[in-house]
Design a protein around this motif. Structure first.
Motif, PDB file in Angstrom:
ATOM      1  N   PHE A   1       0.855  -1.192   0.000  1.00 46.98           N
ATOM      2  CA  PHE A   1       0.000   0.000   0.000  1.00 46.98           C
ATOM      3  C   PHE A   1       0.882   1.230   0.000  1.00 46.98           C
ATOM      4  O   PHE A   1       2.044   1.176   0.405  1.00 46.98           O
ATOM      5  CB  PHE A   1      -0.954   0.019   1.202  1.00 46.98           C
ATOM      6  CG  PHE A   1      -0.270   0.101   2.548  1.00 46.98           C
ATOM      7  CD1 PHE A   1       0.161   1.323   3.064  1.00 46.98           C
ATOM      8  CD2 PHE A   1      -0.074  -1.046   3.304  1.00 46.98           C
ATOM      9  CE1 PHE A   1       0.789   1.394   4.298  1.00 46.98           C
ATOM     10  CE2 PHE A   1       0.559  -0.978   4.550  1.00 46.98           C
ATOM     11  CZ  PHE A   1       0.978   0.247   5.041  1.00 46.98           C
ATOM     12  N   THR A   2       0.344   2.334  -0.482  1.00 51.56           N
ATOM     13  CA  THR A   2       1.016   3.630  -0.432  1.00 51.56           C
ATOM     14  C   THR A   2      -0.042   4.671  -0.133  1.00 51.56           C
ATOM     15  O   THR A   2      -1.094   4.696  -0.768  1.00 51.56           O
ATOM     16  CB  THR A   2       1.689   3.976  -1.779  1.00 51.56           C
ATOM     17  OG1 THR A   2       2.619   2.938  -2.108  1.00 51.56           O
ATOM     18  CG2 THR A   2       2.420   5.310  -1.695  1.00 51.56           C
ATOM     19  N   LEU A   3       0.228   5.516   0.874  1.00 51.58           N
ATOM     20  CA  LEU A   3      -0.696   6.592   1.230  1.00 51.58           C
ATOM     21  C   LEU A   3       0.055   7.897   1.432  1.00 51.58           C
ATOM     22  O   LEU A   3       1.214   7.902   1.860  1.00 51.58           O
ATOM     23  CB  LEU A   3      -1.445   6.269   2.529  1.00 51.58           C
ATOM     24  CG  LEU A   3      -2.509   5.188   2.498  1.00 51.58           C
ATOM     25  CD1 LEU A   3      -3.089   4.985   3.889  1.00 51.58           C
ATOM     26  CD2 LEU A   3      -3.616   5.525   1.524  1.00 51.58           C
ATOM     27  N   ALA A   4      -0.632   8.991   1.155  1.00 48.76           N
ATOM     28  CA  ALA A   4      -0.083  10.318   1.450  1.00 48.76           C
ATOM     29  C   ALA A   4       0.009  10.468   2.965  1.00 48.76           C
ATOM     30  O   ALA A   4      -0.848   9.979   3.704  1.00 48.76           O
ATOM     31  CB  ALA A   4      -0.992  11.393   0.867  1.00 48.76           C
ATOM     32  N   ALA A   5       1.064  11.158   3.411  1.00 46.40           N
ATOM     33  CA  ALA A   5       1.301  11.295   4.846  1.00 46.40           C
ATOM     34  C   ALA A   5       1.780  12.692   5.192  1.00 46.40           C
ATOM     35  O   ALA A   5       2.149  13.480   4.308  1.00 46.40           O
ATOM     36  CB  ALA A   5       2.343  10.265   5.294  1.00 46.40           C
ATOM     37  N   THR A   6       1.789  12.965   6.483  1.00 43.27           N
ATOM     38  CA  THR A   6       2.328  14.229   6.968  1.00 43.27           C
ATOM     39  C   THR A   6       3.803  14.303   6.594  1.00 43.27           C
ATOM     40  O   THR A   6       4.427  13.295   6.278  1.00 43.27           O
ATOM     41  CB  THR A   6       2.148  14.336   8.495  1.00 43.27           C
ATOM     42  OG1 THR A   6       2.627  13.131   9.110  1.00 43.27           O
ATOM     43  CG2 THR A   6       0.689  14.560   8.877  1.00 43.27           C
ATOM     44  N   GLY A   7       4.341  15.514   6.635  1.00 41.94           N
ATOM     45  CA  GLY A   7       5.736  15.697   6.244  1.00 41.94           C
ATOM     46  C   GLY A   7       5.900  15.699   4.737  1.00 41.94           C
ATOM     47  O   GLY A   7       6.984  15.449   4.236  1.00 41.94           O
TER      48      GLY A   7
END
Length: 158
Positions: free
Chosen positions: A13-19
């Motif tokens: 999986f790949t998700l957008a994250a903080t930073g």
């Protein structure tokens, strides 16, 4: 895609994250355990308490060879505000399309003020170095939960 099962590999999986980053499972493998905790909504009382508990025990979690990632359906922008407000030392992942929530089967019908609503059931998962799901907690009650996660991490590290 069927839900994850303890003892089996977790699909990529790949998700957008903080930073300002995207975090994928493959980028985390080989770096120790991954603690994924799913929570209903940024900046709500239970979710804030849970985030603070993970923060308070962060050094023990790191010492057990693990990395913590919080996940909800909120936007990255919302996550950035939430993380900054409480100084969380871990990243928050945005699952706005519910892809990871669906994979981990954490979207449930819940009662809120007498109405049925779809929401995230507070849940935590531990994934090992090879991407295998080692432990899951569902219907998490916040008090004492992080200590339980640490105890399992320490047991798995031995």
């Amino acid at each position: 895609m069927s839900a994850v099962v303890v003892g089996e590999k977790v699909p990529e999986f790949t998700l957008a994250a903080t930073g300002d980053q995207a975090i994928s499972l493959s980028s985390l493998l080989g770096q120790g355990f991954v603690v994924l905790y799913f929570y209903p909504k940024d900046d709500t009382p239970g979710c804030t308490t849970e985030g603070k508990d993970f923060t308070e025990h962060f050094s023990r979690i790191e010492a057990a060879g693990a990395r913590v990632l919080g996940i909800s359906r909120d936007s990255v922008k919302s996550h950035e505000k939430f993380k900054c407000k409480y100084g969380f030392p871990f990243e928050l992942l945005s699952d706005e399309d519910e892809s990871l929530c669906t994979l981990f089967d954490v979207i449930k019908m819940k009662n809120m003020y007498g109405k049925q609503v779809r929401g995230i059931e507070r849940s935590t998962f531990i994934i090992d170095n090879q991407g295998v799901l080692r432990r899951e907690w569902r219907k998490v009650k916040v008090p004492g939960h992080v200590e339980e996660v640490i105890a399992v991490l320490e047991e798995l590290s031995d």
